[in-house]
Design a protein around this motif. Structure first.
Motif, short mmCIF file in Angstrom:
data_model
loop_
_atom_site.label_atom_id
_atom_site.label_comp_id
_atom_site.label_asym_id
_atom_site.label_seq_id
_atom_site.Cartn_x
_atom_site.Cartn_y
_atom_site.Cartn_z
N ALA A 44 0.84 -1.21 0.00
CA ALA A 44 0.00 0.00 0.00
C ALA A 44 0.87 1.25 0.00
O ALA A 44 0.59 2.21 -0.75
N VAL A 45 1.94 1.24 0.78
CA VAL A 45 2.84 2.42 0.82
C VAL A 45 3.50 2.60 -0.55
O VAL A 45 3.62 3.72 -1.05
N ARG A 46 3.86 1.48 -1.18
CA ARG A 46 4.46 1.56 -2.51
C ARG A 46 3.47 2.18 -3.51
O ARG A 46 3.80 3.06 -4.29
N LEU A 47 2.21 1.74 -3.44
CA LEU A 47 1.20 2.26 -4.37
C LEU A 47 0.91 3.74 -4.08
O LEU A 47 0.80 4.55 -5.01
N LEU A 48 0.81 4.09 -2.80
CA LEU A 48 0.53 5.49 -2.45
C LEU A 48 1.69 6.40 -2.88
O LEU A 48 1.49 7.54 -3.29
N THR A 49 2.91 5.86 -2.83
CA THR A 49 4.08 6.64 -3.25
C THR A 49 4.01 6.89 -4.77
O THR A 49 4.25 8.01 -5.24
N ALA A 50 3.64 5.83 -5.51
CA ALA A 50 3.50 5.99 -6.97
C ALA A 50 2.36 6.97 -7.27
O ALA A 50 2.44 7.77 -8.21
N MET A 51 1.32 6.91 -6.46
CA MET A 51 0.18 7.81 -6.63
C MET A 51 0.60 9.27 -6.42
O MET A 51 0.18 10.16 -7.14
#
Ligand code: SAH
Ligand code: AVI
Length: 324
Positions: A176-183
């Motif tokens: 989730a942190v990886r996805l939020l960072t990409a977001m």
């Protein structure tokens, strides 16, 4: 990447499952415990079964989030501002999208990023008919992989990522942190993200939502094996596996398993995998959040919660994030 004409809308096809399904499944079945990624639930039948889940009385998530959006969309639209490019991850049927696009002032473009071709094509056809002036820029892709953002013809004032449904909860906290960072990179310094999160509540309500009496969630889970039989030449015996979903209050998540009902060997793409009687294969997490827990995940991704909206019972929340 190639672009095919889905007249009148162009669809960018990043071929999300073609290359990964076999490798992910073989790797997942080779580990201990055995695991399968939940993103592969969504073939045509899986998307249909998910929609059926949303109509089950026990599955409160969709009902509550739709009502929350209906109540708060005008306020959300005021905060977000006019002329945005809406980018939605895991858009599914687009029922929630309609409410958002309807409330926003002069939205410029809509980019759904979906792994399920049937869900993507069906939703975009409907939305295009209803929201003519909004440019439809659908992407068939996996949002956990880099997604090049299509450029709208009209210039947008900001990008708004919309990620409803608590689909974020299907990722581990690290993912989730990886996805939020990409977001955060996708929205840029002026952008925002509107995320739907299922909140922690009575474990019996949560557990019931993933074990509906009509057995639709069980059919949804087991459809993954049907897909592997069809697409990877596997030979899972559907009568010899069972769905099980358990809420773990310690981690605040539903853990869904497919349990082997007897000792058996399954062949996938010519490779054999032995299952013990009662062996559990882990297939989905559905995390439930606290306010603090979610804000901490956002902070780890360089985002901060600028505003939040909950339903009257505090069952489900929408959080607006901006770069910290
Ligand atoms: N947003 C909708 C649908 C939620 S179901 C709602 O709130 O009701 C989850 C959706 O995300 C499905 O349509 C599924 O196909 C899609 N999805 C799941 N994992 C994905 C991934 N890694 N990349 C893109 N789409 C994904
Ligand atoms: C899409 N996602 C948020 C759903 C959930 O609640 O985790 C998928 C689902 N799995 C079982 N029921 C619904």
């Amino acid at each position: 990447m190639n672009t095919v004409s889905a007249d009148p809308v162009e669809l960018t096809d990043l071929h999300p499952s073609r290359d990964d399904l076999l490798g992910d499944v073989l790797a997942g079945l080779s580990g201990t415990p055995k695991r399968l990624p939940s993103k592969y639930f969504y073939d045509r039948r899986g998307s249909e079964l998910f929609e059926e889940i949303t109509r089950q009385p026990e599955y409160y998530l969709t009902r509550v989030e739709l009502a929350l959006l209906e109540a708060e969309c005008a306020d959300i639209a005021t905060v977000v501002g006019r002329r945005v490019h809406v980018v939605e991850y895991g858009s599914g049927s687009g029922r929630k999208t309609r409410l958002l696009l309807d409330a926003l002032e002069d939205p410029v473009a809509y980019t759904p990023v979906e792994i399920s071709r049937s869900a993507l094509v069906g939703s975009v056809e409907r939305l295009d008919r209803e929201f003519g002036p909004v440019q439809m820029l659908p992407v068939l892709g996996d949002f956990t992989q880099p997604i090049p953002l299509p450029e709208p013809e009209r210039e947008a004032r900001r990008v708004l990522v919309f990620f409803p449904g608590s689909t974020l909860g299907n990722l581990t906290h690290t993912e989730a942190v990886r996805l939020l960072t990409a977001m955060r990179e996708t929205i840029g310094p002026k952008g925002a993200a509107l995320i739907g999160i299922d909140l922690q509540k009575s474990p019996s309500l949560i557990e019931a939502a993933y074990n509906d009496a009509a057995g639709v969630t069980a059919a949804f889970t087991l459809n993954l094996l049907v897909r592997l039989n069809r697409e990877l030449g596997a030979n899972f015996d559907l009568d010899a596996f069972r769905h099980r979903a358990v809420y773990q209050p310690g981690t605040g998540r539903i853990e869904t398993f497919i349990d082997s009902q007897r000792a058996q060997t399954v062949s996938v793409h010519g490779k054999s995998f032995a299952f013990a009687a009662g062996e559990a294969m882990q297939v989905e997490y559905s995390h439930k959040y606290t306010d603090e827990g979610f804000a901490e995940l956002a902070a780890r991704a360089g985002l901060r919660v600028v505003q939040g909206w909950n339903d009257p019972q505090d069952w489900f929340g929408l959080r607006l994030l901006q770069p910290a």
